[in-house]
Design a protein around this motif. Structure first.
Motif, PDB file in Angstrom:
ATOM      1  N   GLY A   1       0.821  -1.206   0.000  1.00 15.65           N
ATOM      2  CA  GLY A   1       0.000   0.000   0.000  1.00 15.65           C
ATOM      3  C   GLY A   1       0.851   1.250   0.000  1.00 15.65           C
ATOM      4  N   ARG A   2       0.192   2.350   0.331  1.00 10.78           N
ATOM      5  CA  ARG A   2       0.843   3.659   0.267  1.00 10.78           C
ATOM      6  C   ARG A   2       2.038   3.765   1.216  1.00 10.78           C
ATOM      7  N   GLY A   3       2.074   2.888   2.206  1.00 14.53           N
ATOM      8  CA  GLY A   3       3.207   2.873   3.135  1.00 14.53           C
ATOM      9  C   GLY A   3       4.534   2.555   2.453  1.00 14.53           C
TER      10      GLY A   3
ATOM     11  N   ILE B   1     -12.112  -0.244   4.917  1.00 17.49           N
ATOM     12  CA  ILE B   1     -13.179  -1.233   4.752  1.00 17.49           C
ATOM     13  C   ILE B   1     -13.242  -1.759   3.314  1.00 17.49           C
ATOM     14  N   GLN B   2     -12.960  -0.854   2.356  1.00 17.24           N
ATOM     15  CA  GLN B   2     -13.031  -1.286   0.947  1.00 17.24           C
ATOM     16  C   GLN B   2     -11.897  -2.252   0.612  1.00 17.24           C
ATOM     17  N   HIS B   3     -10.775  -2.142   1.296  1.00 16.17           N
ATOM     18  CA  HIS B   3      -9.689  -3.110   1.066  1.00 16.17           C
ATOM     19  C   HIS B   3     -10.040  -4.442   1.740  1.00 16.17           C
ATOM     20  N   LEU B   4     -10.543  -4.345   2.978  1.00 15.18           N
ATOM     21  CA  LEU B   4     -10.895  -5.570   3.722  1.00 15.18           C
ATOM     22  C   LEU B   4     -11.926  -6.398   2.953  1.00 15.18           C
TER      23      LEU B   4
ATOM     24  N   ALA C   1      -2.179  -5.116  -4.453  1.00 18.94           N
ATOM     25  CA  ALA C   1      -2.015  -3.689  -4.184  1.00 18.94           C
ATOM     26  C   ALA C   1      -3.305  -3.093  -3.642  1.00 18.94           C
ATOM     27  N   SER C   2      -3.159  -2.008  -2.881  1.00 20.07           N
ATOM     28  CA  SER C   2      -4.351  -1.262  -2.453  1.00 20.07           C
ATOM     29  C   SER C   2      -4.760  -0.326  -3.590  1.00 20.07           C
ATOM     30  N   ARG C   3      -5.965   0.182  -3.485  1.00 21.51           N
ATOM     31  CA  ARG C   3      -6.432   1.088  -4.543  1.00 21.51           C
ATOM     32  C   ARG C   3      -5.615   2.385  -4.558  1.00 21.51           C
ATOM     33  N   ALA C   4      -5.168   2.815  -3.375  1.00 25.37           N
ATOM     34  CA  ALA C   4      -4.420   4.079  -3.320  1.00 25.37           C
ATOM     35  C   ALA C   4      -3.204   4.019  -4.228  1.00 25.37           C
TER      36      ALA C   4
ATOM     37  N   GLY D   1       5.939  -1.971  12.748  1.00 24.06           N
ATOM     38  CA  GLY D   1       7.285  -1.495  12.448  1.00 24.06           C
ATOM     39  C   GLY D   1       7.411  -1.037  11.018  1.00 24.06           C
ATOM     40  N   ASP D   2       8.620  -0.674  10.657  1.00 27.77           N
ATOM     41  CA  ASP D   2       8.894  -0.141   9.324  1.00 27.77           C
ATOM     42  C   ASP D   2       9.011  -1.287   8.307  1.00 27.77           C
ATOM     43  N   ALA D   3       8.154  -1.236   7.292  1.00 30.35           N
ATOM     44  CA  ALA D   3       8.146  -2.291   6.267  1.00 30.35           C
ATOM     45  C   ALA D   3       9.520  -2.470   5.631  1.00 30.35           C
ATOM     46  N   PHE D   4      10.269  -1.366   5.519  1.00 32.25           N
ATOM     47  CA  PHE D   4      11.564  -1.450   4.821  1.00 32.25           C
ATOM     48  C   PHE D   4      12.626  -2.175   5.654  1.00 32.25           C
TER      49      PHE D   4
ATOM     50  N   ILE E   1       1.757  -5.835   8.258  1.00 34.33           N
ATOM     51  CA  ILE E   1       2.987  -5.139   8.626  1.00 34.33           C
ATOM     52  C   ILE E   1       2.707  -3.656   8.460  1.00 34.33           C
ATOM     53  N   ASN E   2       2.722  -2.939   9.564  1.00 36.81           N
ATOM     54  CA  ASN E   2       2.358  -1.523   9.519  1.00 36.81           C
ATOM     55  C   ASN E   2       3.038  -0.802  10.679  1.00 36.81           C
ATOM     56  N   LYS E   3       3.497   0.403  10.426  1.00 38.38           N
ATOM     57  CA  LYS E   3       4.208   1.095  11.516  1.00 38.38           C
ATOM     58  C   LYS E   3       3.253   1.736  12.519  1.00 38.38           C
TER      59      LYS E   3
ATOM     60  N   GLU F   1      -3.896  -5.896 -10.198  1.00 36.36           N
ATOM     61  CA  GLU F   1      -3.383  -6.338  -8.891  1.00 36.36           C
ATOM     62  C   GLU F   1      -4.217  -5.793  -7.727  1.00 36.36           C
ATOM     63  N   GLN F   2      -5.170  -4.919  -8.033  1.00 38.19           N
ATOM     64  CA  GLN F   2      -5.903  -4.274  -6.929  1.00 38.19           C
ATOM     65  C   GLN F   2      -6.817  -5.246  -6.191  1.00 38.19           C
ATOM     66  N   VAL F   3      -6.686  -5.241  -4.883  1.00 36.21           N
ATOM     67  CA  VAL F   3      -7.514  -6.083  -4.027  1.00 36.21           C
ATOM     68  C   VAL F   3      -8.533  -5.190  -3.331  1.00 36.21           C
ATOM     69  N   GLY F   4      -9.793  -5.602  -3.340  1.00 37.80           N
ATOM     70  CA  GLY F   4     -10.789  -4.825  -2.611  1.00 37.80           C
ATOM     71  C   GLY F   4     -12.100  -4.711  -3.346  1.00 37.80           C
ATOM     72  N   GLN F   5     -12.940  -3.877  -2.785  1.00 36.62           N
ATOM     73  CA  GLN F   5     -14.314  -3.717  -3.271  1.00 36.62           C
ATOM     74  C   GLN F   5     -14.378  -3.388  -4.752  1.00 36.62           C
ATOM     75  N   THR F   6     -13.494  -2.533  -5.225  1.00 41.52           N
ATOM     76  CA  THR F   6     -13.494  -2.179  -6.646  1.00 41.52           C
ATOM     77  C   THR F   6     -12.320  -2.833  -7.374  1.00 41.52           C
ATOM     78  N   GLY F   7     -11.727  -3.829  -6.728  1.00 42.80           N
ATOM     79  CA  GLY F   7     -10.671  -4.610  -7.346  1.00 42.80           C
ATOM     80  C   GLY F   7     -11.060  -6.072  -7.305  1.00 42.80           C
TER      81      GLY F   7
ATOM     82  N   VAL G   1       1.289  -5.170   3.432  1.00 41.02           N
ATOM     83  CA  VAL G   1       2.459  -4.367   3.794  1.00 41.02           C
ATOM     84  C   VAL G   1       2.144  -2.889   3.579  1.00 41.02           C
ATOM     85  N   GLY G   2       2.173  -2.108   4.646  1.00 41.62           N
ATOM     86  CA  GLY G   2       1.919  -0.666   4.503  1.00 41.62           C
ATOM     87  C   GLY G   2       0.534  -0.359   3.975  1.00 41.62           C
ATOM     88  N   ILE G   3      -0.431  -1.180   4.402  1.00 39.05           N
ATOM     89  CA  ILE G   3      -1.844  -0.995   4.014  1.00 39.05           C
ATOM     90  C   ILE G   3      -2.630  -0.705   5.285  1.00 39.05           C
ATOM     91  N   SER G   4      -3.427   0.374   5.271  1.00 36.83           N
ATOM     92  CA  SER G   4      -4.106   0.773   6.516  1.00 36.83           C
ATOM     93  C   SER G   4      -5.231  -0.178   6.907  1.00 36.83           C
ATOM     94  N   GLY G   5      -5.912  -0.751   5.881  1.00 29.73           N
ATOM     95  CA  GLY G   5      -7.021  -1.658   6.193  1.00 29.73           C
ATOM     96  C   GLY G   5      -8.371  -0.964   6.114  1.00 29.73           C
TER      97      GLY G   5
HETATM   98  C1  LIG Z   1     -16.028   3.508  -3.453  1.00 31.64           C
HETATM   99  C2  LIG Z   1     -14.640   3.170  -2.989  1.00 31.64           C
HETATM  100  C3  LIG Z   1     -14.072   1.993  -3.416  1.00 31.64           C
HETATM  101  C4  LIG Z   1     -12.780   1.648  -2.987  1.00 31.64           C
HETATM  102  N1  LIG Z   1     -12.228   0.454  -3.388  1.00 31.64           N
HETATM  103  C5  LIG Z   1     -11.013   0.088  -2.895  1.00 31.64           C
HETATM  104  C6  LIG Z   1     -10.443  -1.167  -3.221  1.00 31.64           C
HETATM  105  O1  LIG Z   1     -10.974  -1.952  -4.010  1.00 31.64           O
HETATM  106  N2  LIG Z   1      -9.265  -1.508  -2.670  1.00 31.64           N
HETATM  107  C7  LIG Z   1      -8.593  -0.660  -1.804  1.00 31.64           C
HETATM  108  O2  LIG Z   1      -7.499  -1.029  -1.346  1.00 31.64           O
HETATM  109  N3  LIG Z   1      -9.117   0.535  -1.500  1.00 31.64           N
HETATM  110  C8  LIG Z   1     -10.296   0.940  -2.030  1.00 31.64           C
HETATM  111  N4  LIG Z   1     -10.775   2.179  -1.728  1.00 31.64           N
HETATM  112  C9  LIG Z   1      -9.880   3.137  -1.052  1.00 31.64           C
HETATM  113  C10 LIG Z   1      -9.801   2.937   0.441  1.00 31.64           C
HETATM  114  O3  LIG Z   1     -10.843   3.663   1.064  1.00 31.64           O
HETATM  115  C11 LIG Z   1      -8.434   3.455   0.966  1.00 31.64           C
HETATM  116  O4  LIG Z   1      -8.272   4.802   0.579  1.00 31.64           O
HETATM  117  C12 LIG Z   1      -7.249   2.684   0.452  1.00 31.64           C
HETATM  118  O5  LIG Z   1      -7.450   1.294   0.641  1.00 31.64           O
HETATM  119  C13 LIG Z   1      -6.003   3.127   1.219  1.00 31.64           C
HETATM  120  O6  LIG Z   1      -4.873   2.503   0.687  1.00 31.64           O
HETATM  121  P1  LIG Z   1      -3.584   2.269   1.592  1.00 31.64           P
HETATM  122  O7  LIG Z   1      -3.955   1.436   2.760  1.00 31.64           O
HETATM  123  O8  LIG Z   1      -2.518   1.783   0.675  1.00 31.64           O
HETATM  124  O9  LIG Z   1      -3.177   3.752   2.014  1.00 31.64           O
HETATM  125  P2  LIG Z   1      -3.304   4.496   3.399  1.00 31.64           P
HETATM  126  O10 LIG Z   1      -4.682   4.449   3.921  1.00 31.64           O
HETATM  127  O11 LIG Z   1      -2.696   5.823   3.181  1.00 31.64           O
HETATM  128  O12 LIG Z   1      -2.421   3.638   4.391  1.00 31.64           O
HETATM  129  C14 LIG Z   1      -1.019   3.561   4.337  1.00 31.64           C
HETATM  130  C15 LIG Z   1      -0.571   2.773   5.551  1.00 31.64           C
HETATM  131  O13 LIG Z   1       0.824   2.572   5.476  1.00 31.64           O
HETATM  132  C16 LIG Z   1       1.359   2.662   6.791  1.00 31.64           C
HETATM  133  N5  LIG Z   1       2.779   2.994   6.650  1.00 31.64           N
HETATM  134  C17 LIG Z   1       3.348   4.150   6.247  1.00 31.64           C
HETATM  135  N6  LIG Z   1       4.690   4.023   6.173  1.00 31.64           N
HETATM  136  C18 LIG Z   1       4.974   2.750   6.537  1.00 31.64           C
HETATM  137  C19 LIG Z   1       6.188   2.014   6.659  1.00 31.64           C
HETATM  138  N7  LIG Z   1       7.367   2.551   6.361  1.00 31.64           N
HETATM  139  N8  LIG Z   1       6.099   0.722   7.079  1.00 31.64           N
HETATM  140  C20 LIG Z   1       4.909   0.157   7.387  1.00 31.64           C
HETATM  141  N9  LIG Z   1       3.742   0.812   7.278  1.00 31.64           N
HETATM  142  C21 LIG Z   1       3.772   2.096   6.854  1.00 31.64           C
HETATM  143  C22 LIG Z   1       0.537   3.743   7.462  1.00 31.64           C
HETATM  144  O14 LIG Z   1       0.581   3.603   8.873  1.00 31.64           O
HETATM  145  C23 LIG Z   1      -0.862   3.472   6.874  1.00 31.64           C
HETATM  146  O15 LIG Z   1      -1.584   2.607   7.726  1.00 31.64           O
HETATM  147  C24 LIG Z   1     -12.051   2.536  -2.140  1.00 31.64           C
HETATM  148  C25 LIG Z   1     -12.667   3.721  -1.716  1.00 31.64           C
HETATM  149  C26 LIG Z   1     -13.929   4.038  -2.143  1.00 31.64           C
HETATM  150  C27 LIG Z   1     -14.552   5.322  -1.672  1.00 31.64           C
END
Ligand SMILES: Cc1cc2nc3c(=O)[nH]c(=O)nc-3n(C[C@H](O)[C@H](O)[C@H](O)COP(=O)(O)OP(=O)(O)OC[C@H]3O[C@@H](n4cnc5c(N)ncnc54)[C@H](O)[C@@H]3O)c2cc1C
Length: 317
Positions: free
Chosen positions: A201-203, A264-267, A227-230, A297-300, A279-281, A241-247, A258-262
């Motif tokens: 994810g974005r992490g 609801i749409q990802h879950l 991958a997360s949608r972000a 902790g740090d994914a890296f 794995i999340n810091k 590769e997108q996992v989730g409600q729209t993947g 890894v670095g995915i917040s969790g």
């Molecule tokens: C209608 C709709 C549909 C959607 N469909 C999907 C979908 O299908 N799939 C999906 O994934 N999302 C979907 N989303 C988006 C979803 O709401 C989240 O925005 C998205 O999942 C967030 O992605 P993320 O966890 O990668 O990013 P973030 O929420 O930004 O999380 C990043 C995480 O990385 C952690 N982090 C940062 N640095 C590090 C590090 N060095 N080491 C470890 N951890 C670190 C942070 O603590 C944070 O928890 C949808 C949203 C909507 C509104």
């Protein structure tokens, strides 16, 4: 003999694992499992399908190009000619497309993406996740013919003995045919079917950050990168590769986030995975609520160490 018809996706006769799992679910009902395969090389599927419990293989001939409506008509013809009480397919893109068409032609209710299936006293009972996986519905079909797709990586492949009887039938043909499929040019495992999925994810900060995720996936050898949608929206990773409600919805033996917040749409796309590692810091990240194992902790730092540990464990075995 009461039978159940299973649509088998295959590549030149090599069945997709998700189709073998659907066949396994059919075997577990105690009914007679009949497989149906269409397209080039379908007859080659006889041996692997026999080994996975099929008692009969219906090979549809004359359908060299896949036709969605033609395949549905062929399935319906086979269901009727064999007096099958049920139609099953994998909850893949093809299976989802076919389910609606077949159920429509049979005037039956379709049940999609089921995660459990039982048959008792003439009634099929399924479970399927709803509301982005937050609840599980238990449903029974009142239709004359039960029609369902089954979530990949959820049902066991059966073991068969003997050779399935093979019968050939000519395709009815369809109004639409697929005239070409452009391969992606790589042989990567699809997240929906891989037994292990390592998602980032974005992490991971930037596209190049996915190197640690790719390395961990290749250390497993049987893992796909998710991958997360972000990150997909940021063009770090392809939408496939997108996992989730729209993947994609995945249910691997092991899901590593890894670095995915969790969110609801990802879950919604991964919470039915057998074992979830996060794995999340941020110790308060929602992903830890669904995780079986959490590493704060740090994914890296953590992921490369994990990759080395996986390599060592594999070398020791
Ligand atoms: C209608 C709709 C549909 C959607 N469909 C999907 C979908 O299908 N799939 C999906 O994934 N999302 C979907 N989303 C988006 C979803 O709401 C989240 O925005 C998205 O999942 C967030 O992605 P993320 O966890 O990668 O990013 P973030 O929420 O930004 O999380 C990043 C995480 O990385 C952690 N982090 C940062 N640095 C590090 C590090 N060095 N080491 C470890 N951890 C670190 C942070 O603590 C944070 O928890 C949808 C949203 C909507 C509104």
């Amino acid at each position: 003999m009461t039978s159940i018809l299973v649509f088998v996706e295959h590549k030149n006769g090599a069945p997709r694992r998700a189709s073998l799992e659907a066949l396994g679910a059919a075997c577990a009902t105690g009914l007679t499992p009949i497989a149906l395969a269409t397209g080039p090389g379908a007859a080659n599927a006889a041996a692997p399908l026999s080994a996975a419990g099929a008692k009969k293989l219906v090979v549809v001939t004359g359908a060299d190009s896949y036709s969605p409506d033609g395949a549905a008509a062929d399935v319906v013809a086979a269901v009727k000619s064999h007096g099958a009480v049920a139609f099953l397919a994998a909850a893949s893109s093809t299976g989802k497309d076919l389910l609606g068409r077949v159920a429509g032609l049979l005037d039956c209710a379709p049940l999609s993406d089921c995660t459990s299936l039982t048959y008792a006293g003439g009634t099929f009972t399924v479970q399927r996740p709803i509301l982005a996986g937050k609840a599980i519905v238990t449903a029974q079909s009142q239709s004359a013919i039960f029609c369902a797709t089954l979530r990949p990586n959820t049902f066991a492949v059966a073991t068969g003995s003997g050779s399935a009887e093979v019968v050939s039938v000519a395709s009815a043909g369809g109004k639409v045919t697929v005239t070409g499929v452009a391969a992606k040019g790589d042989a990567k495992l699809d997240v929906k079917e891989a037994p292990v999925v390592v998602s980032g994810g974005r992490g991971l900060r930037e596209a190049a950050g996915f190197k640690i995720v790719e390395d961990l996936a290749s250390a497993f050898g049987n893992a796909a990168v998710g991958a997360s949608r972000a990150v997909v929206d940021s063009h770090w990773r392809p939408h496939g590769e997108q996992v989730g409600q729209t993947g994609k919805t995945v249910a691997p033996q092991l899901y590593i986030a890894v670095g995915i917040s969790g969110a609801i749409q990802h879950l919604a796309g991964m919470r039915t995975s057998k074992v979830i590692v996060a794995i999340n810091k941020d110790a308060a990240a929602p992903i830890f609520k669904v995780a079986d194992y959490g590493i704060v902790g740090d994914a890296f730092e953590i992921v490369p160490a994990l990759t080395e540990a996986v390599k060592k464990a594999k070398a020791a075995n």
